[in-house]
Write a protein that holds these residues in place. Structure first.
Motif, mmCIF file in Angstrom:
data_model
loop_
_atom_site.group_PDB
_atom_site.id
_atom_site.type_symbol
_atom_site.label_atom_id
_atom_site.label_comp_id
_atom_site.label_asym_id
_atom_site.label_seq_id
_atom_site.Cartn_x
_atom_site.Cartn_y
_atom_site.Cartn_z
ATOM 1 N N VAL A 141 0.867 -1.172 0.000
ATOM 2 C CA VAL A 141 0.000 0.000 0.000
ATOM 3 C C VAL A 141 0.909 1.227 0.000
ATOM 4 O O VAL A 141 1.777 1.350 0.857
ATOM 5 N N PRO A 142 0.724 2.140 -0.954
ATOM 6 C CA PRO A 142 1.581 3.330 -1.004
ATOM 7 C C PRO A 142 1.459 4.177 0.262
ATOM 8 O O PRO A 142 0.372 4.324 0.828
ATOM 9 N N ALA A 143 2.582 4.737 0.706
ATOM 10 C CA ALA A 143 2.603 5.552 1.926
ATOM 11 C C ALA A 143 1.631 6.726 1.826
ATOM 12 O O ALA A 143 0.952 7.060 2.802
ATOM 13 N N TRP A 144 1.523 7.347 0.645
ATOM 14 C CA TRP A 144 0.627 8.490 0.504
ATOM 15 C C TRP A 144 -0.822 8.097 0.773
ATOM 16 O O TRP A 144 -1.603 8.871 1.325
ATOM 17 N N LEU A 145 -1.190 6.861 0.390
ATOM 18 C CA LEU A 145 -2.555 6.403 0.609
ATOM 19 C C LEU A 145 -2.801 6.148 2.096
ATOM 20 O O LEU A 145 -3.852 6.512 2.635
ATOM 21 N N VAL A 146 -1.822 5.551 2.768
ATOM 22 C CA VAL A 146 -1.957 5.298 4.208
ATOM 23 C C VAL A 146 -2.080 6.626 4.963
ATOM 24 O O VAL A 146 -2.922 6.760 5.856
ATOM 25 N N ARG A 147 -1.262 7.616 4.580
ATOM 26 C CA ARG A 147 -1.352 8.936 5.220
ATOM 27 C C ARG A 147 -2.734 9.546 5.013
ATOM 28 O O ARG A 147 -3.335 10.085 5.949
ATOM 29 N N GLY A 148 -3.232 9.477 3.797
ATOM 30 C CA GLY A 148 -4.548 10.036 3.503
ATOM 31 C C GLY A 148 -5.657 9.324 4.266
ATOM 32 O O GLY A 148 -6.549 9.972 4.826
ATOM 33 N N LEU A 149 -5.586 8.012 4.318
ATOM 34 C CA LEU A 149 -6.603 7.248 5.040
ATOM 35 C C LEU A 149 -6.536 7.501 6.542
ATOM 36 O O LEU A 149 -7.559 7.468 7.226
ATOM 37 N N SER A 150 -5.333 7.791 7.050
ATOM 38 C CA SER A 150 -5.204 8.041 8.492
ATOM 39 C C SER A 150 -6.025 9.263 8.897
ATOM 40 O O SER A 150 -6.601 9.293 9.988
ATOM 41 N N ARG A 151 -6.093 10.260 8.019
ATOM 42 C CA ARG A 151 -6.892 11.456 8.327
ATOM 43 C C ARG A 151 -8.395 11.123 8.371
ATOM 44 O O ARG A 151 -9.136 11.717 9.132
#
Length: 93
Positions: free
Chosen positions: A32-42
């Motif tokens: 899973v791309p880091a940018w997607l994990v960051r976005g989902l965390s929000r």
């Protein structure tokens, strides 16, 4: 991908390969791309702050992060073992 340190430094993928070998099974891996994990965390934050915080940590660049174990805690830690030895101990339990 950050290395897992100990007596031998291995990547997460290499650690997974050791566990697959010890357990005699293969694992399905989904990157899973880091940018997607960051976005989902929000999106997760209002509902599960603890999970969102973990997501933020794993999506960060920790390569420059220095972590030191406080001396008072070191006395209570078990000696480091290799990933292979840890996997064998887990498989035996």
């Amino acid at each position: 991908e950050w290395p897992i340190a100990g007596p031998d430094s291995v990547s997460h993928r290499e650690a997974l390969e050791v566990f697959e070998e010890v357990y005699g099974r293969s694992a399905k891996v989904q990157a899973v791309p880091a940018w997607l994990v960051r976005g989902l965390s929000r999106e997760v934050m209002p509902f599960r702050e603890d999970i969102a915080s973990i997501m933020q940590i794993i999506s960060s660049d920790l390569s420059m992060m220095k972590v030191e174990t406080p001396p008072e805690l070191r006395a209570h830690l078990e000696p480091m073992v290799t990933v292979r030895e840890f996997a064998k101990r887990q498989a035996a339990n």
